[in-house]
Design an enzyme around this catalytic site. Sequence first.
Site: not given
Length: 429
Positions: A144, A239, A267
Amino acid sequence: MITNASEALFARATELIPGGVNSPVRAFRGVGGTPRFMERGAGSRVWDADGNAYIDYIQSWGPLVMGHAHPKVVEAIATQAALGTSFGTPTKAENTLAELVIDMVPSIEMIRFVNSGTEATMSALRLARAVTGREKILKFSGCYHGHADMLLVAAGSGVATLGLPDSPGVTASTAAATLTVEYNDIDAVLAVFAEHGSEIAAVIVEPIAANMGFVLPTNGFLHKLQDICRANGAMFILDEVMTGFRASLGGAQEAMGLDPDITCLGKVIGGGLPVGAYAGKRDIMLNVAPAGKMYQAGTLSGNPLAMAAGLATLSLLREDGVFARIAAQTEKLANGINAVCTAAGVPVQTASMGTMFGCYFLKSADGVIDSYAAAREHANPAYFGEVFHGMLERGVYLAPSQFEAGFVSAAHSDDDIETTLSALDDTIS
Ligand code: KE4
């Protein structure tokens, strides 16, 4: 456990907000029951609207590596807020955080801050297409990378949990430019490049597949992938939105010795405020407007509050011994989960790297999960749901999905780990 307030709030929320949440995975669809509405966090703990306390292993899905409401992070945000929250102009803090990230992450020479991981990956792929002049991208089933149309193809995380392999609204033409193969299947990658090699702008991959649970690369998968990209003129995009500053201080790329063309971050670099970034080699990044022609923009990109929170968080994290101590707690937790479940005859697959961990409850002991297809075949989400609620009742908050990872912070004490393992033993026995 009293959950009246969360239940009332959730009932109201579902009238106001689709599914009652602002991000699907929070809705407990993967485990059933009523989502807990959190009101306060401090260190390793959160308290819900009914006053129930939980040892928290979500940590806002990764950002809060120093724990909830760390005094120095709160102070940094409050100090900046009093000076202004956003100017829409360059600020010194953007230089300072850029210097810190460039210093900490081996492959990064230049960086652009955005407001989310989705923006980071979306922009990184636009950049790869702009630089190579090619259209196709290759991703991996169960990975994802946020909710940009071109990436919601066989996605993981909330999509995997909700069982929506391809989201409605993603057009066929968009999906057609996104090629997908199984994680860890380097032969499938070679086959795709044999057929489409000259058309592939980029490969984007999670260095640890932590949106299908927690799957580590095997047999040199990522190094081979990096070599295939180099040999075919495709960009190698890591990623690291989740693994950045979590898998190691310099991200998974430092731990694994990788050299991506572009890295996506998020994050932790926002310390709990909205920040993402895409970053990489200078000659690539100089294609981004206004230095170059590839357009990307954002009203609140690099805003002072988020920069302050990210700076405070990373500065604390890189202090001597801090990261190593969190990583040791994480390994102790993962090993403890494995030991407790094995002693109880409950088949599991646990793993950890740095300050993040995963635990699959298996349908049978011989199940090995090294891809999304294997996760769907061998994981036992129904049993995970039972364990999730058993732990919740005992004051331990795990990710509400078998297909998510867990996170440990600097605030998680030895007592927290022991309490967690005791709650697990009580739950499964
Ligand atoms: P955001 O747009 O949610 O900031 O980041 C998207 C993203 C990109 N890349 C990776 C590797 C990610 O893990 C994420 C987001 N992670 C999920 C949790 N698995 C966020 C939680 C949620 O969607 O609410």
